[in-house]
Design a protein around this motif. Structure first.
Motif, PDB file in Angstrom:
ATOM      1  N   ASN A   1       2.988  -1.533   6.098  1.00  0.00           N
ATOM      2  CA  ASN A   1       2.693  -0.580   5.019  1.00  0.00           C
ATOM      3  C   ASN A   1       2.213   0.769   5.550  1.00  0.00           C
ATOM      4  O   ASN A   1       1.958   1.681   4.769  1.00  0.00           O
TER       5      ASN A   1
ATOM      6  N   LYS B   1      -0.340   3.604   1.580  1.00  0.00           N
ATOM      7  CA  LYS B   1      -0.713   2.248   1.186  1.00  0.00           C
ATOM      8  C   LYS B   1      -1.846   1.724   2.065  1.00  0.00           C
ATOM      9  O   LYS B   1      -1.986   2.098   3.229  1.00  0.00           O
ATOM     10  N   TRP B   2      -2.616   0.810   1.474  1.00  0.00           N
ATOM     11  CA  TRP B   2      -3.530  -0.008   2.255  1.00  0.00           C
ATOM     12  C   TRP B   2      -2.726  -1.122   2.897  1.00  0.00           C
ATOM     13  O   TRP B   2      -1.572  -1.360   2.535  1.00  0.00           O
TER      14      TRP B   2
ATOM     15  N   TRP C   1       2.410   4.417   7.040  1.00  0.00           N
ATOM     16  CA  TRP C   1       3.407   5.454   6.752  1.00  0.00           C
ATOM     17  C   TRP C   1       4.367   5.691   7.916  1.00  0.00           C
ATOM     18  O   TRP C   1       5.520   6.069   7.721  1.00  0.00           O
TER      19      TRP C   1
ATOM     20  N   ASN D   1       8.074   2.058   4.538  1.00  0.00           N
ATOM     21  CA  ASN D   1       7.063   1.073   4.209  1.00  0.00           C
ATOM     22  C   ASN D   1       7.701  -0.058   3.418  1.00  0.00           C
ATOM     23  O   ASN D   1       8.814   0.056   2.921  1.00  0.00           O
TER      24      ASN D   1
ATOM     25  N   GLN E   1       6.364  -1.366  -2.800  1.00  0.00           N
ATOM     26  CA  GLN E   1       5.028  -1.354  -3.370  1.00  0.00           C
ATOM     27  C   GLN E   1       4.623  -2.766  -3.781  1.00  0.00           C
ATOM     28  O   GLN E   1       5.390  -3.504  -4.392  1.00  0.00           O
TER      29      GLN E   1
ATOM     30  N   ASN F   1      -5.969   0.792   6.884  1.00  0.00           N
ATOM     31  CA  ASN F   1      -4.835   1.662   6.567  1.00  0.00           C
ATOM     32  C   ASN F   1      -4.128   2.204   7.804  1.00  0.00           C
ATOM     33  O   ASN F   1      -3.295   3.100   7.708  1.00  0.00           O
TER      34      ASN F   1
ATOM     35  N   GLY G   1      -0.976  -3.519   0.672  1.00  0.00           N
ATOM     36  CA  GLY G   1       0.132  -3.031  -0.140  1.00  0.00           C
ATOM     37  C   GLY G   1      -0.273  -2.208  -1.333  1.00  0.00           C
ATOM     38  O   GLY G   1       0.589  -1.622  -2.001  1.00  0.00           O
ATOM     39  N   SER G   2      -1.555  -2.123  -1.646  1.00  0.00           N
ATOM     40  CA  SER G   2      -1.994  -1.328  -2.795  1.00  0.00           C
ATOM     41  C   SER G   2      -2.035   0.152  -2.437  1.00  0.00           C
ATOM     42  O   SER G   2      -2.061   0.523  -1.260  1.00  0.00           O
ATOM     43  N   ASP G   3      -2.040   0.997  -3.454  1.00  0.00           N
ATOM     44  CA  ASP G   3      -1.988   2.442  -3.250  1.00  0.00           C
ATOM     45  C   ASP G   3      -3.286   2.986  -2.658  1.00  0.00           C
ATOM     46  O   ASP G   3      -4.394   2.555  -3.028  1.00  0.00           O
TER      47      ASP G   3
END
Length: 563
Positions: free
Chosen positions: A251, A125-126, A253, A26, A29, A230, A129-131
């Protein structure tokens, strides 16, 4: 006709055909994949396969503008095909029709079948780019129960979870879906559900980003800029009436396995326009093929026909007269020559339906559900139309309308694609044999499903393609509380049988309850089955690595375009 039939059709037992409904490296972060622009040259596509910027863009047509792109609200195949590529659930379905890991890398079930524990992958990640964590799934699943959201699939996908009854009344935290930590989601059921893994791979239960929804309200799922997802692709450009462009989500997986730079979903409603775009090479695959072209396409290597589990049926609005009379409903049903409709009007691309539940639905003993229905005989003998028509005339007379006398004119609503219009015209002739005046109303697709769901019709085209092969998936539609019960069928005995099927852990008792439900539905003519579905489409051999599922979905996420 050359049929390229998926051999896995009947092997896909109790699994779901959408990697959301409906599957690495990915970026670092914080990478903002959602804001990247991959739209250069999209108006100058070279034979549906690339853009002027050199990107590898696959251009396809799977339907017109979707009614909604909110996973919680979608209940249509066209929207589902798009959600399949932009979202990913805890689990997915692979090319062999088997449940596979999605956002969850593993899962297990307790011995009593009541507790399902899902372990999420590290570093999810979304698309912005956020978790993404297990808390996002907890929020999203509870949102499906929110009465303010009014998700049509809520009962189907979550009624077996402990606390559902309270959740749908607004007490969302009563739903026993808990994020134990960022990577662990625990779901507690009120009764064992053998196909719950398939539900965990269902588009309605896709994760959605809470912050985005809170900031944008219902409009979050209508603009590319706010459509955070996602899955393997994200929406980078959205032009209603023209196209939805999805770009590779770096992003994701499993981004390293994605070969395409993007997929352009052309939002074409007219089948002739789709066919023209295919002939010119503007698109490499079209779902909507002009029916008048089918005779000339038979035998072509790019013409495909595959079976899917589902039924083309008619909804009668039971809240309106004369459809609140069972004899009228049965008369309308028996006056249809199903073999003529399937074999002649639909040119053999569909199969005449004598039952509501057709081939492909799997009974609790692993056999086909249809084999055990009604003592092994069809509820409607599709080979004896003359006898059916005489019975229809008698039933209408018993209802107080001999030769249709006293019956008001009926309106039949349908959208104008595929065989829908020609079937509507046939119904005018067929029901005229009963002395009934039928008017046909053609409704554009964007308005058609909301109209039907709101009950703004007399009689209407309808249909259902399975999300997984357990019979409850389709029989649930006719429960009085189901959000997809467009005909407003309300029968206490039917609801009781379906509740018994959910409550028992005994396979034989469950099978008995499900068959009892279909017995009631067919006796009451709660809807009018006409034909069993097949999908037919055109696809260039330039597309490699894609597949089509028995649930009516095309998987392009791992596809490539041959040079």
């Amino acid at each position: 006709m050359k049929k390229k039939v998926i051999a896995l059709f009947l092997a896909a037992t109790m699994v779901f055909g959408l990697a959301a409904c409906g599957g690495g490296g990915n970026n670092d972060q914080g990478g903002d994949n959602q804001s990247q622009s991959s739209t250069e040259g999209t108006d100058d596509a070279d034979e549906g396969s690339s853009s002027s910027s050199g990107e590898k863009i696959l251009s396809v047509q799977v339907g017109p503008d979707p009614e909604t792109m909110d996973p919680a609200l979608n209940s249509a195949v066209d929207g589902g095909n798009m959600l399949l590529h932009s979202f990913e659930c805890l689990l997915t379905v692979d090319q062999d029709g088997q449940l596979a890991e999605g956002q969850a890398e593993s899962w297990e079930t307790s011995e009593d079948g009541l507790t399902w524990t899902f372990h999420l992958r590290d570093g999810l990640k979304w698309s912005d780019g956020s978790d993404l964590t297990a808390n996002d799934f907890e929020y999203s699943w509870k949102r499906v129960c929110d009465p303010n959201v009014a998700a049509p699939y809520a009962e189907t996908v979550l009624s077996m979870v402990e606390g559902y009854d309270k959740a749908i009344e607004g007490e969302l935290d009563a739903l026993q879906v808990k994020a134990e930590d960022d990577s662990t989601l625990v779901v507690t059921l009120s009764a064992p559900c053998t196909y719950f893994g398939s539900l965990a791979a269902f588009a309605t239960l896709s994760p959605v980003q809470e912050a985005t929804i809170e900031a944008n309200g219902d409009g979050w799922a209508t603009e590319a800029e706010t459509y955070i997802s996602n899955g393997p692709f994200y929406v980078s450009e959205w032009v209603p009436g023209s196209h939805i462009l999805m770009s590779k989500n770096t992003n994701y997986w499993n981004a390293d396995a994605i070969k395409l730079d993007g997929i352009k979903f052309n939002l074409i409603e007219d089948a002739n326009a789709s066919y023209s775009a295919y002939q010119t090479g503007e698109v490499l695959m079209i779902k909507d093929v002009p029916t008048e072209e089918i005779p000339s396409l038979e035998g072509n290597d790019d013409y495909y026909v595959d079976p899917i589990i589902g039924t083309y049926y008619l909804s009668l609005n039971l809240d309106r007269e004369p459809f609140n009379d069972k004899n009228v409903r049965k008369a309308l049903s028996l006056a249809i020559d199903r073999e003529y409709v399937a074999d002649t009007l639909m040119q053999g691309t569909y199969t005449a339906a004598g039952n509501f539940m057709g081939p492909g639905w799997i009974d609790t003993d692993g056999s086909e559900f249809i084999e055990n229905a009604n003592g092994g005989e069809p509820y409607i003998d599709t080979t004896d139309f003359e006898g059916n028509l005489e019975e229809a005339k008698k039933l209408l007379a018993d209802a107080g309308y001999p030769d249709g006398e006293g019956l008001p004119s009926i309106t039949y609503s349908t959208n104008d694609s595929g065989y829908h219009k020609v079937v509507a015209e046939y119904l005018q002739e067929a029901w005229a044999e009963l002395g009934i005046d039928l008017k046909v109303e053609i409704v554009e697709w964007a308005s058609f499903t909301p109209m039907r769901r709101n009950g703004d019709y007399d009689s209407s085209r309808n249909g259902w393609v399975g999300d997984y092969s357990d019979p409850s998936n389709m029989l649930d539609l006719l429960c009085s509380t189901n959000g997809n019960n467009d005909g407003n069928f309300n029968n206490a005995d039917y609801d009781k049988a379906m509740q018994e099927s959910r409550a028992t852990v005994d396979p034989e008792e469950r099978s008995k309850a499900l068959h009892a439900a279909e017995d009631i539905l067919m006796e009451e003519a709660g809807c009018v089955p006409v034909a069993y579905y097949n999908d037919f489409w055109l696809q260039s051999d330039k597309i490699t690595g894609s597949w089509h599922s028995p649930y009516g979905y095309w998987y392009f996420m791992y596809a490539d375009i041959a040079e």
